[in-house]
Design an enzyme around this catalytic site. Structure first.
Site, short mmCIF file in Angstrom:
data_model
loop_
_atom_site.label_atom_id
_atom_site.label_comp_id
_atom_site.label_asym_id
_atom_site.label_seq_id
_atom_site.Cartn_x
_atom_site.Cartn_y
_atom_site.Cartn_z
CG HIS A 75 -1.67 1.15 1.27
ND1 HIS A 75 -2.96 1.35 0.44
CD2 HIS A 75 -1.90 2.22 2.31
CE1 HIS A 75 -3.53 2.60 0.88
NE2 HIS A 75 -2.90 2.82 2.14
CD GLN A 77 7.67 1.03 -2.05
OE1 GLN A 77 7.53 2.07 -1.61
NE2 GLN A 77 8.70 0.53 -2.26
CG ASP A 78 -0.97 1.64 -5.09
OD1 ASP A 78 -0.69 1.68 -6.31
OD2 ASP A 78 -1.96 1.76 -4.77
CG HIS A 79 -0.54 5.78 -0.66
ND1 HIS A 79 -1.45 7.14 -0.84
CD2 HIS A 79 -1.43 5.11 0.19
CE1 HIS A 79 -2.62 6.86 -0.15
NE2 HIS A 79 -2.59 5.71 0.20
#
Length: 107
Positions: A75, A77-79
């Site tokens: 999450h 890293q996605d942000h």
């Protein structure tokens, strides 16, 4: 900095960068390029802080402290990736609006 703090720091600063980038587009849309550029600069500063948190995680793993791949880590890293992409797109939108609304742009 422990792993959980680094992850939440990454999420926080990435989210702030994304918000500033989106805000820059709204200011540019209204022709307020001074505020738009200030928001882009704020997004860049927040991304530096997010990258520092990410670097902490990378260094921990490089030093042999295995970092668990968790949903929270993914999450975070996605942000970061979304914030980076949106900042790049916001810069393009600001440039576009400068061309569409040249009467409001003061070089």
């Amino acid at each position: 900095m422990d792993i959980e703090v680094a992850i939440f720091t990454l999420i926080t600063h990435s989210g702030e960068a994304r918000s500033s980038s989106m805000e820059s587009i709204q200011h540019a849309k209204k022709g307020d390029f001074k505020k738009a550029i200030a928001c882009i600069e704020d997004a860049k500063a927040k991304l530096i802080l997010a990258h520092q948190a990410q670097t902490t995680l990378i260094h921990a793993e490089a030093q042999g402290n295995k970092v668990e791949i968790s949903l929270l880590m993914i999450h975070a890293q996605d942000h970061l990736m979304n914030a980076m992409t949106i900042k790049d797109m916001a810069e393009e939108f600001v440039d576009l609006y400068k061309n569409v609304l040249p009467e409001k742009w003061e070089a």
